[in-house]
Design an enzyme around this catalytic site. Structure first.
Site, PDB file in Angstrom:
ATOM      1  N   ARG A  53       0.832  -1.221   0.000  1.00 45.46           N
ATOM      2  CA  ARG A  53       0.000   0.000   0.000  1.00 45.46           C
ATOM      3  C   ARG A  53       0.859   1.261   0.000  1.00 45.46           C
ATOM      4  NH1 ARG A  53      -2.041   1.663   4.548  1.00 45.46           N
ATOM      5  NH2 ARG A  53      -2.268  -0.434   5.386  1.00 45.46           N
ATOM      6  N   LYS A 209      -7.870   6.369 -18.837  1.00 50.79           N
ATOM      7  CA  LYS A 209      -8.202   6.873 -20.161  1.00 50.79           C
ATOM      8  C   LYS A 209      -6.991   6.790 -21.096  1.00 50.79           C
ATOM      9  CE  LYS A 209     -11.885   7.621 -17.760  1.00 50.79           C
ATOM     10  NZ  LYS A 209     -12.184   8.870 -17.098  1.00 50.79           N
TER      11      LYS A 209
HETATM   12  C1  LIG Z   1     -12.618   9.324 -15.862  1.00 50.32           C
HETATM   13  C2  LIG Z   1     -12.227  10.649 -15.352  1.00 50.32           C
HETATM   14  C3  LIG Z   1     -11.990  10.855 -13.983  1.00 50.32           C
HETATM   15  C4  LIG Z   1     -12.179   9.777 -12.954  1.00 50.32           C
HETATM   16  O1  LIG Z   1     -11.256   8.754 -13.121  1.00 50.32           O
HETATM   17  P1  LIG Z   1     -11.509   7.216 -12.710  1.00 50.32           P
HETATM   18  O2  LIG Z   1     -10.261   6.554 -13.161  1.00 50.32           O
HETATM   19  O3  LIG Z   1     -12.739   6.753 -13.425  1.00 50.32           O
HETATM   20  O4  LIG Z   1     -11.706   7.192 -11.236  1.00 50.32           O
HETATM   21  C5  LIG Z   1     -11.586  12.110 -13.583  1.00 50.32           C
HETATM   22  N1  LIG Z   1     -11.438  13.122 -14.460  1.00 50.32           N
HETATM   23  C6  LIG Z   1     -11.679  12.947 -15.785  1.00 50.32           C
HETATM   24  C7  LIG Z   1     -11.497  14.108 -16.709  1.00 50.32           C
HETATM   25  C8  LIG Z   1     -12.078  11.719 -16.268  1.00 50.32           C
HETATM   26  O5  LIG Z   1     -12.322  11.562 -17.574  1.00 50.32           O
END
Ligand SMILES: *Cc1c(COP(=O)(O)O)cnc(C)c1O
Length: 392
Positions: A53, A209
């Protein structure tokens, strides 16, 4: 040694010469050679790992690589933390910087989860003020009126309207009033925009992403260039359980290798899709940083090297027309994420931003007929062909 003991023991691992790729270290803890060494590692007197962790070689490699990309070209080192999700990264930063309460100045069109988190934090003593962060007078009024603004939280380009905020100007102003600037750089990635170089204090990412790029895992990251600031994140990072896991870190390390060429192709394709949509009679509006008429074109020219793979547009004919369009898609995929290699379509009103009451959503400019597209790296004719048949 008995056979029943031997089965429990790890075999000897041969480390003759290094593997060509960063190894995936799947271990929850690390071995101390002596009690003295254990104490030294715990105290930070000797470099080493303790417990999963707190860090792990694979997780640290991913954090350091993202930090190196965000800090590329800066004359000081950057520090990174790899988190279990983008939301874990954002929550860790906000909870650490607003300890004991405080106010976050932010914008209306934010990632839906971030918006909900900020609303949730209001019951925990952290207040949210929402304004248009592109409007210099409005920001200065907010900063001057409210002395306990400790964080200015910004998404640029914003989700889902692709509005762009001048980070250099905003950072100067925020610092003048003693506030720190946190930028969600998920949409642009460090290939297109480096907020720390523009004066921001902290960058957060949903590596889920573009950084991963292949839709194979949820994770996030925090980067900053001030070691003391990074130290402020560590208690929350470690104690609230938001650190990432080695598998996701390894997937991100894999994806990062192609980030630069993927972004180039995403941008090229998105520019073509945006131009196509602009000229379509059944499209009421297109939001894309690469369009000549973008309201924030000065800012975009100043701080982005390319225009990104994200765009959104309004289908003429309102909600029904938008829903019919999305149901007719065959090549593009209807799914609530972005930044993968294939083209993804999302409907903010019913998906990413459904948690925001309609009236409030409308004041942010997120209409019922708005469709968001994460333009992939496929042959652009296949993307355009599908949009063409679906718009009708
Ligand atoms: C998806 C997203 C998040 C959140 O991220 P997670 O990995 O789903 O927790 C935050 N900011 C933006 C711009 C995103 O596209």
């Amino acid at each position: 040694m008995k056979l029943s003991s031997l089965v429990v023991r790890d075999p000897k691992v041969n480390h003759y010469n290094p593997p060509h790729q960063v190894p995936l270290v799947a271990a929850s803890s690390f071995v101390f050679g002596s009690i003295e060494q254990g104490m030294d590692i715990f105290d930070g007197k000797e470099a080493g790992h303790v417990y999963g962790r707190f860090g792990n070689p694979t997780i640290d490699a991913a954090a350091e690589k993202i930090a190196a990309l965000e800090g590329f070209g800066m004359d000081k080192p950057c520090y990174g933390l790899f988190c279990s999700s983008g939301m874990a990264a954002i929550a860790t930063v906000l909870l650490s910087l607003c300890e004991g309460g405080g106010t976050v100045l932010t914008q209306g069109d934010l990632y839906g989860g971030t918006s909900s988190l900020l609303d949730d934090l209001s019951s925990r003593g952290i207040r949210r003020i929402t304004t248009d962060l592109r409007n210099t007078e409005k920001i200065e009024d907010c900063l001057a009126d409210c002395a306990d603004i400790c964080v200015v939280y910004v998404e640029t380009p914003s989700n889902p309207l692709l509005r762009c905020t001048d980070l250099e100007y905003l950072s100067d102003l925020a610092h003048h009033y003693g506030a720190l600037v946190v930028v969600d750089n998920t949409f642009a990635t460090p290939i297109i925009q480096q907020p720390l170089r523009l004066g921001a204090d902290v960058v957060v990412h949903s590596t889920t992403k573009y950084l991963n790029g292949h839709g194979t895992g949820v994770a996030g990251a925090i980067v900053c260039h001030d070691e003391a600031l990074m130290q402020r994140f560590l208690p929350t990072y470690r104690l609230f359980g938001g650190s990432g896991n080695p598998w996701d870190a390894w997937m991100v390390l894999n994806g990062l290798k192609t980030l630069a060429i993927r972004m180039e192709r995403h941008c090229e394709n998105a520019q073509q899709v945006a131009s196509y949509l602009c000229n379509h009679s059944k499209v009421a509006a297109v939001h894309y940083p690469g369009l000549a008429g973008h309201t924030d074109c000065g800012t975009i020219r100043k701080q982005m090297s390319m225009h990104g793979g994200m765009l959104s547009f309004e289908v003429a004919g309102g909600l029904d027309a938008a829903m019919a369009f999305m149901n007719r898609l065959k090549f593009c995929t209807l799914t609530p994420t972005l930044g993968d290699v294939d083209t993804l379509v999302l409907h903010p009103a019913t998906m990413s931003h459904r948690g925001i009451p309609r009236e409030q959503r409308m004041t942010y400019g997120i209409k019922d007929e708005l469709v968001r597209v994460s333009v992939g790296i496929e042959a652009v004719c296949d993307i355009l062909g599908d949009l063409e048949q679906a718009i009708g």
